[in-house]
Enzyme design. Structure first.
Site, PDB file in Angstrom:
ATOM      1  N   LYS A  11       0.846  -1.202   0.000  1.00 30.57           N
ATOM      2  CA  LYS A  11       0.000   0.000   0.000  1.00 30.57           C
ATOM      3  C   LYS A  11       0.882   1.253   0.000  1.00 30.57           C
ATOM      4  O   LYS A  11       2.034   1.225   0.422  1.00 30.57           O
ATOM      5  CB  LYS A  11      -0.938   0.019   1.211  1.00 30.57           C
ATOM      6  CG  LYS A  11      -0.253   0.241   2.578  1.00 30.57           C
ATOM      7  CD  LYS A  11      -0.492   1.649   3.105  1.00 30.57           C
ATOM      8  CE  LYS A  11       0.159   1.957   4.433  1.00 30.57           C
ATOM      9  NZ  LYS A  11       1.593   2.174   4.447  1.00 30.57           N
ATOM     10  N   ASP A 141      -1.776  -1.061  10.421  1.00 34.74           N
ATOM     11  CA  ASP A 141      -1.976  -1.093   8.961  1.00 34.74           C
ATOM     12  C   ASP A 141      -2.696  -2.351   8.499  1.00 34.74           C
ATOM     13  O   ASP A 141      -3.102  -2.446   7.337  1.00 34.74           O
ATOM     14  CB  ASP A 141      -0.616  -1.086   8.241  1.00 34.74           C
ATOM     15  CG  ASP A 141      -0.016   0.302   8.149  1.00 34.74           C
ATOM     16  OD1 ASP A 141      -0.764   1.280   8.302  1.00 34.74           O
ATOM     17  OD2 ASP A 141       1.206   0.392   7.903  1.00 34.74           O
TER      18      ASP A 141
HETATM   19  P1  ATP Z   1       5.148  -0.148   7.511  1.00 32.72           P
HETATM   20  O1  ATP Z   1       4.896   0.708   6.301  1.00 32.72           O
HETATM   21  O2  ATP Z   1       3.939  -0.917   7.991  1.00 32.72           O
HETATM   22  O3  ATP Z   1       5.905   0.533   8.619  1.00 32.72           O
HETATM   23  P2  ATP Z   1       7.336  -1.237   6.109  1.00 32.72           P
HETATM   24  O4  ATP Z   1       6.884  -1.442   4.704  1.00 32.72           O
HETATM   25  O5  ATP Z   1       8.132  -0.011   6.379  1.00 32.72           O
HETATM   26  O6  ATP Z   1       6.091  -1.314   7.055  1.00 32.72           O
HETATM   27  P3  ATP Z   1       8.065  -4.000   6.346  1.00 32.72           P
HETATM   28  O7  ATP Z   1       8.523  -4.373   4.975  1.00 32.72           O
HETATM   29  O8  ATP Z   1       6.748  -4.491   6.773  1.00 32.72           O
HETATM   30  O9  ATP Z   1       8.190  -2.428   6.573  1.00 32.72           O
HETATM   31  O10 ATP Z   1       9.201  -4.506   7.347  1.00 32.72           O
HETATM   32  C1  ATP Z   1       9.624  -3.828   8.481  1.00 32.72           C
HETATM   33  C2  ATP Z   1      10.533  -4.759   9.293  1.00 32.72           C
HETATM   34  O11 ATP Z   1       9.745  -5.817   9.806  1.00 32.72           O
HETATM   35  C3  ATP Z   1      11.626  -5.370   8.453  1.00 32.72           C
HETATM   36  O12 ATP Z   1      12.845  -4.783   8.782  1.00 32.72           O
HETATM   37  C4  ATP Z   1      11.618  -6.847   8.782  1.00 32.72           C
HETATM   38  O13 ATP Z   1      12.785  -7.222   9.471  1.00 32.72           O
HETATM   39  C5  ATP Z   1      10.436  -7.058   9.713  1.00 32.72           C
HETATM   40  N1  ATP Z   1       9.454  -8.044   9.215  1.00 32.72           N
HETATM   41  C6  ATP Z   1       8.744  -8.872   9.987  1.00 32.72           C
HETATM   42  N2  ATP Z   1       7.910  -9.618   9.260  1.00 32.72           N
HETATM   43  C7  ATP Z   1       8.054  -9.256   7.982  1.00 32.72           C
HETATM   44  C8  ATP Z   1       7.444  -9.690   6.757  1.00 32.72           C
HETATM   45  N3  ATP Z   1       6.528 -10.655   6.718  1.00 32.72           N
HETATM   46  N4  ATP Z   1       7.814  -9.056   5.637  1.00 32.72           N
HETATM   47  C9  ATP Z   1       8.731  -8.061   5.675  1.00 32.72           C
HETATM   48  N5  ATP Z   1       9.366  -7.652   6.795  1.00 32.72           N
HETATM   49  C10 ATP Z   1       9.027  -8.234   7.947  1.00 32.72           C
END
Ligand code: ATP
Length: 316
Positions: A11, A141
């Protein structure tokens, strides 16, 4: 028992306004969230034991109990103890296409897919509101990631009001693989710098939440006015992230010189997106910005806005 393959889309935030503090320590937000076609694939099947297993080849994704997909499975095992005792553990394979730690809610979307997958696998027959309640327990989220499309999100981001779905807008995403922005750092820094402007009493917060429904951006979305949408997108976190990370600011400036509808950072970054009128314009924008910045750490994705959240790809 069947196994399920699901798509878990990323998203972006078309709008992120920080309006105040909450008693639980989080921020009171007004956001417009939008699914995009860039998605992970999750294969969910019964495991031969009572354990939960997560497999993912991406080096930045943990496969232990800190993985959000694992936490979603754990929650289902705890809440539906009889089904867990009857059917046993779960094996989850994640094909990671969404950039990690990018402000694109990849982990949250994976967790949402696990809730849907286990509901189907264990034939629980949960309603959408029941799934939403479970999602809200796991993260702000995750309720949005379940339903997807285009929605206004308030509170911590978990209170959703779907609006007219948007599609037919292309986008280029770009992210430096050598920059990571801590989401807690971004919100804390914003609080340090801007808490003077926070709305504090419940009535004012409710008024601000109500205002968004008649805001110019929501009207532009309802009319599918792409040019207006491009002009009205907003993300308050840019005010703290862009000055601290000049390369992210330079990326946004480079996009801004192109023939696009609008450009903005998503969530707490560091991903920056450019909304484009057509696929051809998105591809041309990617080429131009890539040539302009010549940064080997910068990765690009061309994708499209999407109208749905978690989808079932296959049942075996
Ligand atoms: P948000 O926008 O919700 O803050 P994001 O896109 O910035 O999320 P994610 O890709 O969800 O970040 O990952 C954040 C951290 O969570 C990563 O550094 C990773 O180590 C950890 N993590 C835990 N589970 C997952 C998963 N299923 N996919 C990706 N990262 C994950």
């Amino acid at each position: 028992m069947h196994s399920y393959s699901l798509t878990a889309p990323a998203k972006i935030n078309l709008y992120l306004e920080i309006i105040g503090d909450r008693p639980d320590g989080f921020h009171e937000l007004v956001m417009i969230l939008q699914s995009i076609e860039l998605a992970d694939r999750l294969d969910i099947q019964p495991s031969d034991t009572q354990n939960i297993y997560v497999y993912c080849e991406h080096p930045q994704v943990p496969t232990d109990e800190t993985n959000l997909a694992y936490r979603a499975a754990r929650l289902m095992c705890d809440v539906f103890g009889d089904a867990y005792a009857n059917y046993g553990g779960v094996s989850i394979r994640i094909e990671k296409n969404i950039p990690v730690a990018a402000g694109l809610a990849g982990g949250s979307s994976n967790a949402a897919a696990v809730l849907v997958g286990i509901d189907l696998m264990w034939k629980l027959g949960l309603t959408q509101p029941e799934l939403q309640d479970l999602a809200a327990k796991l993260g702000s989220d995750i309720p949005f990631c379940l339903a997807g499309g285009t929605a206004i999100a308030t509170g911590r981001g978990e209170k959703l009001a779907p609006i007219e779905d948007l599609d037919n807008i292309w986008l280029v995403l770009a992210k430096h693989d050598n920059i990571s922005v801590s989401t807690p750092w971004a919100y804390q820094t914003y609080r340090q710098q801007y808490s003077d402007s926070y709305v504090r009493d419940v009535t004012s917060i409710n008024n601000r939440n109500a205002q968004v429904h008649s805001s110019p951006l929501v009207k532009a979305i309802a009319h599918k006015n792409k040019v207006e949408i491009g002009k009205l997108i907003r993300n308050d976190l840019e005010k703290v992230v862009l000055p601290r990370y000049p390369q992210v600011a330079a990326l946004k400036s480079a996009f801004a010189t192109q023939d696009i509808l609008g450009t903005m950072m998503s969530g707490s970054g560091p991903t920056v997106f450019a909304l484009c009128e057509s696929e051809a314009k998105a591809i041309a924008t990617r080429r131009q910005v890539k040539n302009q910045l010549q940064d080997p750490h910068l990765n690009f994705w061309v994708t499209k806005l999407a109208t749905s959240g978690i989808q079932i790809l296959a049942t075996n």
